[in-house]
Design an enzyme around this catalytic site. Structure first.
Site, mmCIF file in Angstrom:
data_model
loop_
_atom_site.group_PDB
_atom_site.id
_atom_site.type_symbol
_atom_site.label_atom_id
_atom_site.label_comp_id
_atom_site.label_asym_id
_atom_site.label_seq_id
_atom_site.Cartn_x
_atom_site.Cartn_y
_atom_site.Cartn_z
ATOM 1 N N ASP A 11 39.861 35.105 35.200
ATOM 2 C CA ASP A 11 41.009 35.645 35.926
ATOM 3 C C ASP A 11 41.974 34.510 36.222
ATOM 4 O OD1 ASP A 11 42.787 37.109 37.676
ATOM 5 O OD2 ASP A 11 41.120 38.469 38.067
ATOM 6 N N LYS A 18 41.574 52.908 33.795
ATOM 7 C CA LYS A 18 42.413 53.377 34.899
ATOM 8 C C LYS A 18 43.610 54.162 34.357
ATOM 9 C CE LYS A 18 41.048 49.266 37.487
ATOM 10 N NZ LYS A 18 40.181 49.915 38.468
#
Length: 409
Positions: A276, A341
């Site tokens: 990340d 999502k």
């Protein structure tokens, strides 16, 4: 008593409130012009409750629904095949109605079990789950449990041999493959409910068409230590997979910050590579089993095949499926848990493509579920190898934790 106005047996599906239409769309015929197999139930016996979707059982479904292929809808976590309406003004009356509805099935379980185990227990078992609609008064849940307890007492009094095959739900969930019949009671009002008794059936890509928890709500340990509430989705996925990272296994967590999923893997003794551009929570940064990299989650590849791919990245559905496809095709992991999502409801059609991707991969286990802790997203769970023999138990037991989810009797 059984409700004489109830009509034909029903198939009741449990979904998250607000996703009933998505479930109904899943059950439409795949080809245009095909007659629908599932027809919505109507009339006084059809519950109008959030999260419950009821259909008339097709007439050719068989005595326990087994004449049809096992169903595994993405937007349903539990189903009650051939559910019958029961009514009663008291707990005792409801229990009598439940007993009358299931005694024949339970008796057959007792008469057809295999060799008796060394401890004297039959090798085939049944269990009973109690459920209520989402958001129901806690008193209704207590009443449902009392009805189940009274029903079990009636079986023990009148069908002693068959009743010896009963195991508590918590034990049955840990060895669900041994369950011959799952009895479910759904209480929708103080004097009305539905009861179903059916065998769990194995799905082609692992798992069972019926869930081992009331209303399909996997019990999750409430934990204050993870840096985000997203850990609940991963814990729930591990319960559905009956699997979890083992000590020393390598997990790659893509889009890891702030570290809810990384925490879950580290807590099990796994090694984690967290990818990340944002930093992880301070509580995780110095963990000896953690390696962090400020890289691109969509292009990263591990130095060697990982045991687990974990990903809860916020991205377009197409990019999430592309990510899953790349890791599968390049053999970058053995198992994976990935959320897809959505913005709005228009992209749910992509789930057909997601299922096709998993089918082409040919992995032993593959499911897509709208989990209890998913929002407008679904979770892909897959493993290259076959299932483990027993379901993993929820982790916990330390201070500051408590169990959440469907209540087990």
């Amino acid at each position: 008593m059984a409700d004489p106005a109830a009509g034909p047996p029903r198939r009741i599906f449990f979904a998250t409130p607000g996703f009933e239409e998505a479930l109904a769309a899943e059950l439409l015929p795949a080809e245009p012009g095909q007659p629908p197999l599932w027809r919505p139930s109507s009339g006084p016996a059809a519950p109008d409750q959030p999260g419950l979707v009821m259909y008339d059982e097709p007439p050719d479904a068989g005595e326990t629904g087994q004449a049809l292929p096992p169903l595994d809808p993405i937007f349903a976590r539990q189903q009650m095949p051939r559910a019958r309406s029961v009514t009663g003004g008291s707990v005792a009356a409801l229990a009598e109605a439940c007993y009358a509805a299931v005694e024949g099935t339970i008796d057959r379980v007792g008469l057809t079990v295999g060799p008796v185990a060394p401890d004297g227990r039959p090798s085939g078992v049944f269990t009973i789950l109690a459920a209520v609609p989402t958001g129901a008064d806690p008193k209704l849940a207590s009443r449902a449990n009392l009805v189940v307890e009274r029903t079990l007492a009636l079986l023990q009094q009148r069908r002693r041999r068959a009743a010896r095959t009963f195991v508590p739900p918590s034990d049955a969930a840990r060895a669900f493959g041994e369950v011959r019949v799952l009895v479910q009671l759904l209480l929708v009002a103080r004097d009305q409910g539905y009861v179903s008794s059916a065998p769990p059936r194995a799905l082609p890509r692992g798992g069972w068409d019926l869930a081992p928890w009331p209303a399909g709500a996997a019990p999750i340990v409430e934990d204050r230590r993870p840096p985000s509430r997203a850990y609940r989705k991963l814990e729930e996925a591990f319960r559905w997979m009956a699997d979890e990272p083992r000590p020393g296994e390598l997990c790659v967590d893509l889009g890891a910050a702030p570290g809810g999923w990384t925490h879950g893997a580290l807590a099990r003794g796994a090694r984690v590579i967290a990818i990340d551009r944002a930093p992880l929570a301070p509580s995780l940064r110095h963990h000896p089993n953690l390696q962090t990299m400020a890289g691109n989650a969509f292009t990263y590849a591990p130095p060697a095949r990982a045991d687990w791919l974990l990903s809860d990245i916020v991205c377009e559905p197409a990019r999430a499926l592309e990510l899953v496809g790349r890791w599968i095709e390049r053999d970058l992991c053995r198992k994976l848990v990935v959320t897809v999502k959505f913005k709005g409801r228009e992209s749910y059609g992509m789930l057909v493509e997601a299922r096709a991707l998993l089918e082409r991969a040919g992995w032993a286990r593959a499911r897509i579920k709208h989990l209890q802790h998913n929002k407008n997203e679904v979770t892909i769970m897959a493993a290259r190898e076959g299932a483990r023999p027993r379901e993993s138990a929820p982790r916990g037991g330390r201070a500051g934790t408590r169990e959440r989810g469907g209540k087990l009797l």
